[in-house]
Motif scaffolding. Structure first.
Motif, short mmCIF file in Angstrom:
data_model
loop_
_atom_site.label_atom_id
_atom_site.label_comp_id
_atom_site.label_asym_id
_atom_site.label_seq_id
_atom_site.Cartn_x
_atom_site.Cartn_y
_atom_site.Cartn_z
N GLY A 135 -2.22 7.70 21.83
CA GLY A 135 -2.44 9.08 21.47
C GLY A 135 -1.40 9.74 20.60
N ARG A 136 -0.82 8.49 19.49
CA ARG A 136 -0.08 8.37 18.67
C ARG A 136 -1.08 8.34 17.19
NH1 ARG A 136 2.09 9.92 22.81
NH2 ARG A 136 3.49 9.25 23.69
N VAL A 137 -0.63 9.03 16.40
CA VAL A 137 -0.89 8.64 14.81
C VAL A 137 0.20 7.72 14.79
CG1 VAL A 137 -1.18 9.65 12.47
CG2 VAL A 137 -1.27 11.31 14.47
N ALA A 138 -0.66 6.23 13.92
CA ALA A 138 -0.35 5.28 13.17
C ALA A 138 0.01 5.78 12.30
CB ALA A 138 -1.03 4.38 13.31
N VAL A 139 1.37 5.08 11.72
CA VAL A 139 1.89 5.10 10.29
C VAL A 139 1.41 3.77 9.52
CG1 VAL A 139 3.24 5.27 8.34
CG2 VAL A 139 3.15 7.49 10.48
N VAL A 140 1.00 3.52 8.55
CA VAL A 140 1.52 1.94 8.29
C VAL A 140 1.57 2.43 6.39
CG1 VAL A 140 -0.74 -0.03 7.01
CG2 VAL A 140 -1.08 1.35 9.34
N ILE A 141 2.45 1.26 6.54
CA ILE A 141 3.39 1.79 4.60
C ILE A 141 2.93 1.09 3.89
CG2 ILE A 141 5.58 0.97 3.99
CD1 ILE A 141 6.68 1.15 6.46
N GLY A 142 2.52 2.17 2.67
CA GLY A 142 1.53 1.55 1.61
C GLY A 142 0.89 2.85 1.74
N ARG A 157 8.25 -10.34 -0.32
CA ARG A 157 8.70 -10.23 0.26
C ARG A 157 9.01 -9.61 1.78
NH1 ARG A 157 7.39 -15.74 -1.52
NH2 ARG A 157 9.65 -15.99 -2.34
N ALA A 158 10.08 -9.01 0.90
CA ALA A 158 11.10 -8.77 1.90
C ALA A 158 10.72 -7.49 1.65
CB ALA A 158 12.70 -8.67 0.52
N LEU A 159 10.47 -6.67 1.11
CA LEU A 159 8.86 -5.79 1.31
C LEU A 159 8.50 -5.13 2.79
CD1 LEU A 159 9.12 -3.89 -2.21
CD2 LEU A 159 10.68 -3.51 -0.57
N HIS A 160 7.83 -6.66 2.20
CA HIS A 160 6.28 -6.68 3.41
C HIS A 160 7.34 -7.40 4.94
CE1 HIS A 160 4.54 -9.48 6.32
NE2 HIS A 160 3.26 -9.25 6.01
N ALA A 161 8.23 -7.30 4.62
CA ALA A 161 8.90 -7.90 6.23
C ALA A 161 9.17 -6.40 6.43
CB ALA A 161 10.28 -8.95 6.06
N LEU A 162 9.57 -5.42 5.33
CA LEU A 162 9.79 -3.71 6.37
C LEU A 162 8.97 -3.07 6.40
CD1 LEU A 162 13.02 -3.64 3.22
CD2 LEU A 162 13.49 -4.47 6.01
N GLY A 163 7.96 -3.81 6.39
CA GLY A 163 6.56 -3.04 7.06
C GLY A 163 6.09 -2.35 5.29
N LEU A 164 5.85 -3.52 4.16
CA LEU A 164 5.43 -2.77 3.20
C LEU A 164 3.77 -3.43 3.35
CD1 LEU A 164 4.22 -0.85 0.64
CD2 LEU A 164 5.61 -2.86 -0.62
N ARG A 165 2.47 -2.91 3.69
CA ARG A 165 0.83 -3.10 3.97
C ARG A 165 -0.18 -3.40 2.49
NH1 ARG A 165 4.30 -6.02 6.28
NH2 ARG A 165 3.53 -5.79 9.01
N ALA A 166 0.75 -2.59 1.69
CA ALA A 166 -0.09 -2.13 0.37
C ALA A 166 -0.08 -2.28 -0.65
CB ALA A 166 -1.44 -1.56 0.93
N LEU A 167 -0.30 -3.09 -1.92
CA LEU A 167 0.14 -2.84 -3.12
C LEU A 167 -0.60 -2.49 -3.84
CD1 LEU A 167 3.46 -3.76 -4.50
CD2 LEU A 167 2.57 -6.04 -5.53
N THR A 168 -0.23 -1.96 -5.16
CA THR A 168 -1.20 -1.05 -6.06
C THR A 168 -1.12 -2.12 -7.30
OG1 THR A 168 -1.44 0.70 -5.50
CG2 THR A 168 -1.81 0.80 -7.42
N ARG A 193 -1.33 -14.33 1.51
CA ARG A 193 -0.70 -15.13 2.18
C ARG A 193 0.52 -14.53 3.76
NH1 ARG A 193 4.16 -17.66 3.50
NH2 ARG A 193 5.29 -16.33 2.62
N LEU A 194 0.57 -13.63 2.97
CA LEU A 194 1.33 -12.82 4.05
C LEU A 194 0.83 -11.43 4.83
CD1 LEU A 194 4.54 -11.18 1.10
CD2 LEU A 194 4.52 -12.82 3.05
N GLY A 195 -0.57 -11.14 3.78
CA GLY A 195 -1.62 -9.98 4.82
C GLY A 195 -1.81 -8.95 4.55
#
Length: 360
Positions: A135-142, A157-168, A193-195
């Motif tokens: 019952g929560r709203v999922a927050v995806v960073i990016g 890679r560092a930003l991905h490790a902190l949660g970033l999941r999309a890059l423009t 490679r990072l996903g």
């Protein structure tokens, strides 16, 4: 487990008692809002672009739980609109892109931590589904603009490790009107490679075509409509839509006057067009709320999605296609990026490429 969890219905919030919906007389031939709300209860919206972090950064104080008049995506509106997940976009200062990207990620984490009963940070498709099931709203960073990585794969890679999941992929020397440079291609491979989701919004045709060729994961457009209906520079032509569909990519159509039109029916027209050209597995929704963009009539904030779904039902969209539009396609894109990453990590380690490789 992720596939099973995707089918779970999000439970009612603690302390909330479910009550039967009251019958509403619907004129013959008119959209049935009750039908749309029932469908969204089973298939909530995964919204592909929300500018809330930048908006909150400008406010001296906010309360997203009680309702916040200064924003378009507080928790009451998200619940009224049956939003189950949001991609929270990062906006960076061109002069200090890495620092401001880090500051925005820190802000996202603090906001999510402040509202644990309403929001949950998600770094994968399974975490998105788990947030929905609870019952929560999922927050995806990016997404974040490409400048956020500072021309450094280590920073990526560092930003991905902190949660970033999309890059423009636009606005840099390695992702320009001329297309992807050799380093730009390596950025795409490292994102695979990072996903991470490869976002082609605003990319030049040359960059988009090359990125689709290089990427082993489905690419996305986080806020693009059909250029055939509206000539906004971020909207894309039918050739790219068809290529995106062939690669199982995803075009998230925005609720934006500038990109799709003045009325809710204009957004529905773009959804119809993308669905027809790219296919029902390659179309999704992007509210673009809290970005400063004016929104079409009937879609002024995040609570308007039931009206849009009513319009699509009235146009004859089957429930299976709407379920893909609202939730399924974003989940598939996230999962596809994760599957690609597992395979890529077996073939290669972290790249050490730098922009120097672009020089003769």
């Amino acid at each position: 487990m992720a596939d099973l969890q995707d089918e779970l219905h999000a439970p009612a919030e603690a302390g909330v008692v479910d009550t039967p919906a009251q019958a509403v007389d619907v004129p013959p031939g008119a959209p049935d809002p009750a039908a749309a709300r029932d469908l969204l209860a089973r298939h909530p919206v995964a919204d592909g672009y929300c500018g809330l972090p930048e908006t909150l950064r400008t406010l001296p104080w906010h309360d997203l739980e009680l309702g916040e008049s200064a924003v378009e995506t507080d928790l009451p509106r998200l619940r009224a609109g049956s939003t189950g997940a949001l991609l929270w976009a990062l906006h960076v200062d061109p002069e200090h892109p890495v620092t401001t990207a880090l500051e925005q990620i820190d802000l996202v984490n603090n906001v999510v931590a402040r509202y644990p009963d309403g929001l949950r940070l998600a770094r994968s498709a399974s975490e998105t589904a788990d947030a929905r099931a609870h019952g929560r709203v999922a927050v995806v960073i990016g997404p974040a603009p490409a400048t956020a990585i500072g021309d450094s794969l280590g920073t990526l890679r560092a930003l991905h490790a902190l949660g970033l999941r999309a890059l423009t992929l636009s606005g840099t020397a390695w992702a320009s009107d001329a297309g992807l440079s050799r380093f730009g291609e390596e950025v795409v491979r490292e994102m695979n490679r990072l996903g991470m989701l490869v976002d082609l919004t605003g990319a030049s045709p040359a960059t988009a075509v090359r990125a689709l060729a290089v990427s082993k994961a489905p690419a996305v457009l986080t806020r693009s409509g059909a250029h055939a209906l509206n000539s906004h520079p971020d909207n894309v032509g039918d050739d790219l839509l068809a290529a995106l569909g062939a690669g199982k990519g995803l075009c998230l159509v925005p609720c934006s006057v500038a990109r799709t039109g003045l009325a809710l029916r204009d957004v529905a027209d773009h959804l119809d067009h993308v669905r027809r050209v790219a296919g029902p597995e390659s179309v999704g929704l992007s509210g673009m709320y809290d970005t400063g963009d004016p929104h079409p009539e009937g879609l002024a904030d995040a609570s308007g999605y039931p009206a849009l779904i009513s319009e699509l039902l009235d146009r004859g969209w089957p429930e299976a296609d709407i379920a893909l539009l609202t939730w399924g396609n974003v989940q598939r894109a996230l999962r596809g990026a994760e599957f690609t990453a597992r395979a890529a990590r077996q073939r290669r380690g972290p790249s050490t490429a730098t922009p120097d490789r672009d020089r003769p």
